[in-house]
Design an enzyme around this catalytic site. Structure first.
Site, PDB file in Angstrom:
ATOM      1  N   HIS A  41       0.827  -1.207   0.000  1.00  0.00           N
ATOM      2  CA  HIS A  41       0.000   0.000   0.000  1.00  0.00           C
ATOM      3  C   HIS A  41       0.866   1.265   0.000  1.00  0.00           C
ATOM      4  O   HIS A  41       0.932   1.955  -0.997  1.00  0.00           O
ATOM      5  CB  HIS A  41      -1.009   0.037   1.154  1.00  0.00           C
ATOM      6  CG  HIS A  41      -1.948  -1.115   1.180  1.00  0.00           C
ATOM      7  ND1 HIS A  41      -2.784  -1.400   0.119  1.00  0.00           N
ATOM      8  CD2 HIS A  41      -2.173  -2.068   2.122  1.00  0.00           C
ATOM      9  CE1 HIS A  41      -3.494  -2.475   0.411  1.00  0.00           C
ATOM     10  NE2 HIS A  41      -3.134  -2.907   1.603  1.00  0.00           N
ATOM     11  N   ASP A  43      -5.138  -7.907  -3.400  1.00  0.00           N
ATOM     12  CA  ASP A  43      -5.404  -7.719  -1.981  1.00  0.00           C
ATOM     13  C   ASP A  43      -6.709  -8.376  -1.526  1.00  0.00           C
ATOM     14  O   ASP A  43      -6.785  -9.583  -1.370  1.00  0.00           O
ATOM     15  CB  ASP A  43      -5.399  -6.223  -1.674  1.00  0.00           C
ATOM     16  CG  ASP A  43      -5.382  -5.933  -0.176  1.00  0.00           C
ATOM     17  OD1 ASP A  43      -5.356  -6.887   0.621  1.00  0.00           O
ATOM     18  OD2 ASP A  43      -5.394  -4.749   0.207  1.00  0.00           O
TER      19      ASP A  43
END
Length: 452
Positions: free
Chosen positions: A279, A330
């Protein structure tokens, strides 16, 4: 040993700004043994003799794509978390409810279907950020790595390679609150016991590698970060960590430690070439400098970051700082690597209100070789002699891609345009269908079991 000649209408070769037409790719077993662009090989009749038995690949052939960040069980949440308002933290409560329902058998069934869905989008290798270790309440299974073994078997049955990033998850917050409820399944007590459990696991099969992960600075106390990093260094294994996904994480870290999460990781020896920060949506300028100077990678997960309203990270600024970028799906709000790829460019346009931040070849690198390298498979992600025989062929004649320049496929194609996928020399997807798994049926069955 099995040998095959493949004739690609277009192939995207390393170091090339755009695809090359008419490329003969030769493979033996799981390796590429020859790459010959016929259009530059000596005239219109060059290579005719060797094309008689070549398997033709109409469309654009790419190297195998890498999904560098996965939580397989999150796939059960797709389309179920969108009523009402909320943010990452409210979504997380629903994720914990699914986590509470899984056991090794149901996790195997779900992950097999999820990994097969990835294959349909051109993924040949996945990094599974695995922290669902124990029984509800935190009691270990009779085989302490039963859940990890289920994931290894799921990848084998789905036909893709796996880096199992066994995740250390010890506390519920930066200030050290104890794990409660479903989170108790994640914890090993301390980092030493985490390492002992992982050391006892020897995954079987040439399709799997074992790596490590620090869930986040919320989940591993500062004094134990070096234990996890040291394990990865001793094993020469990849190390991943969630980093600055939300501003609240940064604020909490400053309140407890007086610094950003990136600075804390740097001070405890976590950053480095074998490390990938996942991220990195809210880094400071100093954080970007720390990541770049240490050559720590960053795995962007654009479809999840937008689904959870996390924000848009400074992708171009990170790349310019020397940070290798990779991509992951993810939470699997979408499993479509083409969507992840174009979002890197398109989100940067939204953030800056300017166009043209990443060249198509840069996007290819993030989706392929950089992602595989982040997972420890440095021989994958390139159509080159000696590389793994992974080939992903995308249609150029669908309703989405008709008339599109091959170099523009990132901005037109979707997972539905993947016609064929070859993993280690074996056809895994043919005519857009997985050759082993009835993906829609198995997804529906597995998700019903863990959400009912």
């Amino acid at each position: 040993m099995t040998s095959t000649r493949w004739l690609a209408e277009y192939a995207w070769l390393p170091e090339e700004a755009e695809p090359t037409p008419d490329v003969l790719i030769e493979t033996v077993h799981d390796r590429i043994t020859g790459v010959t662009p016929l259009a530059t090989g000596g005239g219109p009749d060059a290579g005719v003799d060797v094309l008689v038995d070549a398997v033709r690949l109409p469309g654009l052939t790419l190297p195998g794509l890498a999904n560098a960040h996965s939580h397989a069980f999150h796939r059960a949440l797709r389309g179920r978390t969108h009523s009402g308002r909320g943010d990452f933290w409210s979504w997380r409560d629903q994720m914990y409810a699914v986590a509470a329902n899984l056991d090794p058998d149901s996790y195997l069934a779900l992950a097999r279907a999820v990994y097969a869905e990835m294959a349909l989008s051109g993924v040949t290798g996945v990094g599974e950020f695995h922290y669902l270790h124990h029984r509800p309440g935190g009691t270990p299974y009779a085989e302490p790595n039963a859940m990890g073994a289920a994931l290894v078997e799921a990848a084998a049955q789905a036909g893709i390679r796996l880096t199992l990033l066994d995740t250390c998850y010890l506390t519920a917050s930066v200030d050290g609150r104890a794990l409660t409820g479903p989170q108790q399944r994640f914890g090993d007590g301390d980092a030493v016991r985490w390492a002992e459990r992982v050391d006892a696991f020897t995954p079987a099969g040439g399709h799997v590698r074992l790596g490590a992960a620090i869930h986040s600075v919320r989940a591993v106390p500062a004094e134990q970060l070096a234990t996890v990093a040291g394990w990865a260094q001793r094993r020469d294994a990849p190390l991943h960590v969630h980093l600055s996904e939300q501003p609240a994480e940064n604020d909490a870290c400053r309140a407890v430690h007086g610094c950003t999460p990136t600075r804390l990781l740097a001070d405890h020896g976590v950053l480095g070439r074998a490390t990938t920060a996942v991220h990195a949506t809210h880094p400071t300028s100093a954080d970007v400098g720390l990541l770049g100077d240490s050559r720590t990678g960053v795995c962007l997960c654009p479809t999840t970051e937008r689904d959870l309203a996390d924000g848009i990270g400074p992708a171009r600024r990170m790349a310019d700082a020397g940070i290798p970028l990779s991509l992951g799906s993810d939470s699997h709000a979408v499993i479509d690597m083409f969507e992840e790829v174009r979002a890197v460019e398109l989100d940067e346009r939204l953030r800056t209100r300017r166009r043209g931040h990443f060249a198509p070849a840069e996007l290819l690198t993030a989706a392929s070789s950089a992602g595989h390298a982040a997972l420890g498979w440095t021989d994958a992600g390139r159509i080159a002699v000696g590389g793994r025989a992974d080939l992903v062929t995308v249609r150029l004649d669908s309703v989405r891609t008709a008339g599109v320049s091959p170099a523009g496929v990132w901005f037109a194609a979707s997972a539905a345009d993947v016609a064929q996928v070859v993993v280690d020399g074996q056809v895994l997807v043919r005519d857009g269908r997985h050759v082993r798994v009835d993906v829609p049926r198995e997804l529906a069955t597995a998700i019903a079991e863990v959400t009912s």
